[in-house]
Design a protein around this motif. Structure first.
Motif, short mmCIF file in Angstrom:
data_model
loop_
_atom_site.label_atom_id
_atom_site.label_comp_id
_atom_site.label_asym_id
_atom_site.label_seq_id
_atom_site.Cartn_x
_atom_site.Cartn_y
_atom_site.Cartn_z
N SER A 364 0.85 -1.19 0.00
CA SER A 364 0.00 0.00 0.00
C SER A 364 0.89 1.24 0.00
CB SER A 364 -0.93 0.01 1.22
OG SER A 364 -0.18 -0.07 2.43
N PRO A 365 0.49 2.28 -0.71
CA PRO A 365 1.36 3.46 -0.85
C PRO A 365 1.31 4.37 0.37
CG PRO A 365 -0.68 3.80 -2.05
CD PRO A 365 -0.74 2.40 -1.53
N ASP A 366 2.38 5.14 0.54
CA ASP A 366 2.46 6.21 1.54
C ASP A 366 2.72 7.52 0.81
OD1 ASP A 366 4.29 3.86 3.41
OD2 ASP A 366 2.29 4.58 3.95
N PRO A 367 2.16 8.62 1.28
CA PRO A 367 2.43 9.91 0.63
C PRO A 367 3.93 10.21 0.59
CG PRO A 367 0.59 10.10 2.15
CD PRO A 367 1.19 8.74 2.37
N ALA A 368 4.39 10.77 -0.48
CA ALA A 368 5.81 11.05 -0.68
C ALA A 368 6.37 11.95 0.42
CB ALA A 368 6.03 11.70 -2.04
N GLY A 369 7.49 11.55 0.98
CA GLY A 369 8.19 12.37 1.95
C GLY A 369 7.63 12.36 3.35
N ILE A 370 6.56 11.58 3.60
CA ILE A 370 5.94 11.53 4.92
C ILE A 370 6.34 10.22 5.60
CG2 ILE A 370 3.79 11.64 6.22
CD1 ILE A 370 4.41 14.15 4.67
N THR A 371 6.77 10.30 6.85
CA THR A 371 7.24 9.10 7.56
C THR A 371 6.28 8.61 8.64
OG1 THR A 371 8.51 10.47 9.10
CG2 THR A 371 9.66 9.64 7.14
N SER A 372 5.12 9.26 8.75
CA SER A 372 4.11 8.80 9.72
C SER A 372 2.79 8.66 8.98
CB SER A 372 3.98 9.80 10.87
OG SER A 372 5.18 9.86 11.62
N ASN A 373 2.41 7.42 8.67
CA ASN A 373 1.23 7.14 7.85
C ASN A 373 0.40 6.04 8.49
OD1 ASN A 373 2.19 8.75 5.31
ND2 ASN A 373 3.90 7.41 5.83
N TYR A 374 -0.93 6.24 8.53
CA TYR A 374 -1.79 5.32 9.28
C TYR A 374 -3.09 5.07 8.53
CZ TYR A 374 1.24 7.60 12.72
OH TYR A 374 2.31 8.15 13.39
N ALA A 410 -4.08 2.53 -4.41
CA ALA A 410 -3.60 3.84 -4.88
C ALA A 410 -4.21 4.94 -4.01
CB ALA A 410 -3.99 4.07 -6.33
N ILE A 411 -3.42 5.97 -3.73
CA ILE A 411 -3.91 7.12 -2.98
C ILE A 411 -4.89 7.90 -3.85
CG2 ILE A 411 -3.24 9.33 -1.95
CD1 ILE A 411 -0.58 8.04 -1.19
N GLN A 412 -6.01 8.32 -3.24
CA GLN A 412 -7.03 9.05 -3.97
C GLN A 412 -7.08 10.51 -3.50
OE1 GLN A 412 -9.20 7.39 -6.44
NE2 GLN A 412 -7.31 6.22 -6.15
#
Length: 415
Positions: A364-374, A410-412
């Motif tokens: 699953s993707p994480d937003p670019a440049g962000i290290t805290s994703n939930y 994919a992030i929407q």
């Protein structure tokens, strides 16, 4: 251990709070924000949150999406909170198959901050969202239920225990338009959480007595799944002699009963945060447990006779793994979402899939440049369609929505 207030739309888990205190190596921004919410009263924690200033592939929405419910691949709702000046307002986003768009959410008269924690879509013109609002004067938290009639959201009165200054609804699920269940907790006069269950009978919300585990206290009901008028499940956790144990309750059409549910092997702390029922012989509950030095995912299955632990996946290289929401549309298609931690990489979104034989981690993707994703919520429509919701944290919360198209997540963009 005294209860921990939730940092915004969803209470920070008790074991996760303890883990954060013990982990100085967390990314400084994320750790300070979560810890602040864990140790401050709700109103103070809300005031401590800073405004969003994050760039991501999606349209920035300064808030969180903690729950999602999909009617079809082209009709879904996600709810949570959004930054409103120095406070928070309810957030409701609708997916029409092409894009997400925000819909105005009213606040109860006299309220300050508003949080939505759970949502269930019965039809295009019949959607319920639940959470709580904070009275602007007394700072007391009150249960909140809102209804979408196809044109607008409206606040619908719901009871809050008079003995409590903090009443919260965390989840909602519907059998039909006239049979809806909501679950959460309220703090008693000593500040100890007590399980809270409410029922919509088609005309009003009423409290229903929850079952209490023998010798159990500090009960928090996290998730509800209603399959029929005589088959409704609730998952959560409670304390007994200082240990945190899983809790599953069942409604048989007449009363709620505590069901035997396993805890993590050898663990002093186990939590369940999601539950979903496919049939009378097929239901899932997901969460996590403390295994001495790390947190591991916890998945339990109901076979019609008993709840049993099922082997779940933990991402390679993870230090801690947490599962929250779970949703299944068939015996061979179930999803659970959450997040996992990797040293020097931070928190990453987590999606796991059941194919009828085994659970496996799916990228699953994480937003670019962000290290805290939930991720906290998920809703499965078919093998080709599912949606998940949560948030990422750069310098502040930013709502996050992801969609499964049968091949990848994919992030929407949010509107």
């Amino acid at each position: 251990m005294p209860p921990v207030d939730q940092p915004g739309p969803r209470r920070l888990s008790r074991v996760a709070a303890r883990r954060l205190v013990a982990r100085p190596a967390l990314a400084a921004a994320a750790a300070s924000a979560v810890l602040a919410a864990a140790v401050l009263p709700a109103a103070q924690a809300e005031a401590a949150t800073v405004k969003a200033n994050v760039t991501s592939p999606a349209v920035p929405v300064a808030g969180d999406l903690t729950a999602v419910s999909a009617l079809s691949a082209s009709n879904a709702w996600a709810v949570g909170r959004v930054q409103a000046g120095s406070g928070w307002a309810g957030l409701a986003e609708h997916w029409n198959g092409t894009k997400w768009a925000a819909r105005s959410v009213p606040a109860p008269t006299g309220s300050g901050d508003v949080y939505l924690n759970g949502v269930t879509a019965i039809g295009a013109g019949n959607v319920w969202a639940v959470g709580y609002s904070v009275n602007a004067s007394s700072q007391a938290g009150h249960t909140l239920t809102e209804h979408w009639n196809g044109k607008a959201w409206a606040v619908v009165p719901s009871p809050s225990p008079k003995v409590s200054s903090n009443s919260v609804l965390l989840s909602v699920s519907a059998v039909s338009a006239g049979n809806v269940w909501a679950a959460g907790y309220y703090d008693d006069s000593t500040g100890t959480p007590v399980g809270l269950i409410e029922h919509w009978n088609g005309s009003s919300w009423q409290r229903v007595t929850a079952a209490v585990p023998t010798n159990g206290y500090a009960i928090q009901l996290e998730s509800v799944s209603a399959r029929s008028a005589s088959d409704v499940w609730i998952a959560g956790d409670y304390l007994e002699s200082g240990a945190e144990l899983t809790l599953i309750e069942h409604w048989n059409g007449t009363k709620w009963t505590v069901m035997t549910s396993p805890d993590g092997a050898g663990s002093p702390d186990s939590e369940l945060h999601g539950i979903t029922a496919v049939s009378g012989t097929d239901a899932w509950a997901t969460g996590f447990y403390f295994a001495g030095s790390t947190y591991l995912s916890l998945v339990e299955h109901w076979n019609g006779h008993a709840w049993k632990t099922v082997t779940s996946a933990n991402p390679s290289g993870s230090t801690d793994t947490y599962l929250y929401g779970v949703s299944a549309d068939s015996a061979s298609d179930a999803w659970s979402v959450g997040y996992w931690y990797k040293s020097n990489a931070g928190y990453k979104t987590l999606t796991e899939h059941w194919n009828g034989h085994a659970w496996a981690v799916v990228a699953s993707p994480d937003p670019a440049g962000i290290t805290s994703n939930y991720l906290y919520g998920v809703s499965a429509v078919s093998g080709q369609a599912a949606v998940a919701s949560g948030y990422d944290f750069g310098t502040a919360d930013q709502a996050l929505a992801e969609r499964w198209n049968g091949t990848k997540w994919a992030i929407q963009p949010l509107g």
